[in-house]
Design a protein around this motif. Structure first.
Motif, PDB file in Angstrom:
ATOM      1  N   LYS A  21       0.832  -1.209   0.000  1.00 34.06           N
ATOM      2  CA  LYS A  21       0.000   0.000   0.000  1.00 34.06           C
ATOM      3  C   LYS A  21       0.866   1.259   0.000  1.00 34.06           C
ATOM      4  N   PHE A  22       2.078   1.140   0.496  1.00 35.73           N
ATOM      5  CA  PHE A  22       2.993   2.272   0.570  1.00 35.73           C
ATOM      6  C   PHE A  22       3.975   2.281  -0.596  1.00 35.73           C
ATOM      7  N   ILE A  23       4.540   1.109  -0.881  1.00 29.89           N
ATOM      8  CA  ILE A  23       5.567   0.973  -1.914  1.00 29.89           C
ATOM      9  C   ILE A  23       5.027   0.018  -2.962  1.00 29.89           C
ATOM     10  N   LYS A  24       5.074   0.421  -4.201  1.00 27.56           N
ATOM     11  CA  LYS A  24       4.472  -0.384  -5.277  1.00 27.56           C
ATOM     12  C   LYS A  24       5.358  -1.538  -5.757  1.00 27.56           C
ATOM     13  N   ASP A  27       9.637  -6.198  -4.562  1.00 28.70           N
ATOM     14  CA  ASP A  27      10.992  -6.497  -4.089  1.00 28.70           C
ATOM     15  C   ASP A  27      11.434  -5.504  -3.013  1.00 28.70           C
ATOM     16  N   ASP A  28      11.063  -4.239  -3.190  1.00 26.80           N
ATOM     17  CA  ASP A  28      11.415  -3.234  -2.191  1.00 26.80           C
ATOM     18  C   ASP A  28      10.675  -3.485  -0.876  1.00 26.80           C
ATOM     19  N   VAL A  29       9.418  -3.900  -0.975  1.00 17.60           N
ATOM     20  CA  VAL A  29       8.656  -4.218   0.238  1.00 17.60           C
ATOM     21  C   VAL A  29       9.284  -5.424   0.928  1.00 17.60           C
ATOM     22  N   ASN A  63       6.551   2.184   9.183  1.00 22.59           N
ATOM     23  CA  ASN A  63       7.690   3.088   9.362  1.00 22.59           C
ATOM     24  C   ASN A  63       8.829   2.757   8.402  1.00 22.59           C
ATOM     25  N   GLY A  64       9.069   1.466   8.193  1.00 26.39           N
ATOM     26  CA  GLY A  64      10.114   1.061   7.254  1.00 26.39           C
ATOM     27  C   GLY A  64       9.798   1.519   5.834  1.00 26.39           C
ATOM     28  N   CYS A  65       8.534   1.391   5.444  1.00 24.34           N
ATOM     29  CA  CYS A  65       8.126   1.828   4.106  1.00 24.34           C
ATOM     30  C   CYS A  65       8.250   3.345   3.965  1.00 24.34           C
ATOM     31  N   LEU A  66       7.823   4.071   4.981  1.00 23.35           N
ATOM     32  CA  LEU A  66       7.916   5.533   4.926  1.00 23.35           C
ATOM     33  C   LEU A  66       9.377   5.988   4.889  1.00 23.35           C
ATOM     34  N   TYR A  68      11.804   4.239   3.626  1.00 16.76           N
ATOM     35  CA  TYR A  68      12.254   3.875   2.283  1.00 16.76           C
ATOM     36  C   TYR A  68      11.836   4.958   1.278  1.00 16.76           C
ATOM     37  N   ILE A  69      10.595   5.406   1.377  1.00 18.09           N
ATOM     38  CA  ILE A  69      10.090   6.431   0.463  1.00 18.09           C
ATOM     39  C   ILE A  69      10.881   7.723   0.625  1.00 18.09           C
TER      40      ILE A  69
END
Length: 182
Positions: A21-24, A27-29, A63-66, A68-69
């Motif tokens: 939902k945060f990162i499309k 692989d990054d997720v 938090n990890g996704c944010l 990363y963004i």
């Protein structure tokens, strides 16, 4: 170890979907999830009570996704700055000799766009960009108020921004003192 594996099996899929939902990019997720589960293992968070563990996992993924963004934003900004820096370097490198092929191609479009401007805007742009005159000098040369020069320059550049690419505007803004080559 068995408890950790059960937790991993139980939550991995839902955390992956949540992270998407945060990162499309999946692989990054997965990279974010790897960091989260590494932290869970190293800090023995798997020993937490079920409700606390679930909250911890989902908050950690968010938090990890944010993070990363934010990190990607910094990387993209740095890459953009580097791109402009290289273009400026290229412009300066070719000032003394033959113009680069990229600049030549863009200059044709720039000159064409300038020619399409109303005469009083075109005159201001040419004095500013090609003769390298300051607004005050243009005002004195044309015997018009300084504010009129500023307004015409602003309107001319606004009109050019509508028809030129960002790269072409960048070249135009760095042409100060360049002879008019058509």
């Amino acid at each position: 170890m068995a408890i950790f594996e059960q937790i991993f099996q139980k939550y991995y899929r839902s955390l992956l979907i949540y992270g998407l939902k945060f990162i499309k990019d999946e692989d990054d997720v997965r990279d974010v999830l790897q960091e989260v589960f590494t932290t869970v293992w190293e800090n023995q968070k798997y020993k937490l009570e079920e409700t606390h563990l679930k909250s911890y996992l989902f908050n950690s993924v968010r938090n990890g996704c944010l993070n990363y963004i934010r990190h990607q934003s910094v990387i993209n900004k740095h890459a953009e700055n580097e791109k402009w820096g290289l273009q400026l370097y290229e412009l300066n490198f070719y000032k003394s000799g033959e113009t680069s092929l990229i600049e030549k191609e863009d200059l044709g479009k720039i000159y064409s766009a300038i020619d399409s401007l109303p005469v009083h805007y075109k005159e201001i742009i040419e004095l500013s960009r090609f003769e390298g005159l300051k607004n005050k000098e243009i005002s004195e040369k044309l015997k018009i108020p300084l504010r009129t020069v500023e307004t015409r320059l602003f309107r001319a550049l606004s009109g050019l921004r509508k028809v030129l690419t960002g790269n072409q505007i960048f070249i135009l803004m760095n042409l100060v003192g360049e002879p008019v080559r058509r």
